[in-house]
Design an enzyme around this catalytic site. Sequence first.
Site, short mmCIF file in Angstrom:
data_model
loop_
_atom_site.label_atom_id
_atom_site.label_comp_id
_atom_site.label_asym_id
_atom_site.label_seq_id
_atom_site.Cartn_x
_atom_site.Cartn_y
_atom_site.Cartn_z
N ARG A 147 0.83 -1.21 0.00
CA ARG A 147 0.00 0.00 0.00
C ARG A 147 0.87 1.26 0.00
O ARG A 147 1.89 1.32 0.68
CB ARG A 147 -0.92 0.01 1.21
CG ARG A 147 -1.87 -1.17 1.19
CD ARG A 147 -3.16 -0.90 1.92
NE ARG A 147 -3.95 -2.12 1.93
CZ ARG A 147 -4.69 -2.56 0.92
NH1 ARG A 147 -4.79 -1.83 -0.17
NH2 ARG A 147 -5.36 -3.69 1.00
N ASP A 148 0.45 2.25 -0.78
CA ASP A 148 1.13 3.54 -0.83
C ASP A 148 0.90 4.26 0.50
O ASP A 148 -0.22 4.24 1.04
CB ASP A 148 0.58 4.37 -1.99
CG ASP A 148 1.44 5.57 -2.30
OD1 ASP A 148 1.50 6.49 -1.46
OD2 ASP A 148 2.04 5.60 -3.38
N ILE A 149 1.94 4.89 1.04
CA ILE A 149 1.78 5.59 2.32
C ILE A 149 1.06 6.93 2.17
O ILE A 149 0.65 7.51 3.17
CB ILE A 149 3.13 5.80 3.04
CG1 ILE A 149 4.07 6.65 2.21
CG2 ILE A 149 3.76 4.46 3.41
CD1 ILE A 149 5.30 7.13 2.96
N ASN A 191 5.35 6.28 -13.59
CA ASN A 191 5.98 7.58 -13.73
C ASN A 191 7.44 7.34 -14.04
O ASN A 191 8.13 6.67 -13.28
CB ASN A 191 5.85 8.40 -12.44
CG ASN A 191 4.42 8.70 -12.10
OD1 ASN A 191 3.59 8.91 -12.96
ND2 ASN A 191 4.11 8.72 -10.81
N VAL A 217 10.66 8.18 -6.55
CA VAL A 217 11.49 7.06 -6.11
C VAL A 217 12.01 6.40 -7.38
O VAL A 217 11.22 5.93 -8.21
CB VAL A 217 10.70 6.06 -5.24
CG1 VAL A 217 11.59 4.88 -4.87
CG2 VAL A 217 10.16 6.74 -3.99
N HIS A 252 8.25 1.04 -10.68
CA HIS A 252 7.05 0.63 -9.96
C HIS A 252 5.82 1.07 -10.73
O HIS A 252 5.86 2.03 -11.49
CB HIS A 252 7.02 1.20 -8.54
CG HIS A 252 7.09 2.69 -8.45
ND1 HIS A 252 8.26 3.40 -8.65
CD2 HIS A 252 6.14 3.62 -8.16
CE1 HIS A 252 8.03 4.70 -8.50
NE2 HIS A 252 6.74 4.86 -8.21
#
Length: 119
Positions: free
Chosen positions: A34-36, A92, A101, A105
């Site tokens: 899960r993305d924070i 991205n 980052v 991903h």
Amino acid sequence: MADLPDPDCIFCKIVTRDIPATVVRETDRTLAFRDINPQAPTHVLVVPKAHYPNAATLAAADPELAAALLTEAAEVAADEKIAESGYRLIFNTGAAAGQTVYHAHVHVLGGQAFHEGLV
């Protein structure tokens, strides 16, 4: 050949469990968590366990692993119950595209209607 883990990469540290994350799926080659800072009710990141700086370098170096990311993204959507209603997959690549980052991903976003014109 896969790049070695980058000791300064936050996603490499998540893969090695040096940084905690809420893992939702894992295979021998990928990890989904899960993305924070979620941008939708469902926002999961799927990363290769091998370090590649972006989607383009991953695709050029290991097309099978790039395909595995897409397969896992679809599995995440099914597990999260957003496959039928619809979801977005976003890579991205580069700072101008919003990559923060530098570990390849894919974002899996869903659980809300995305209106025409939104990116």
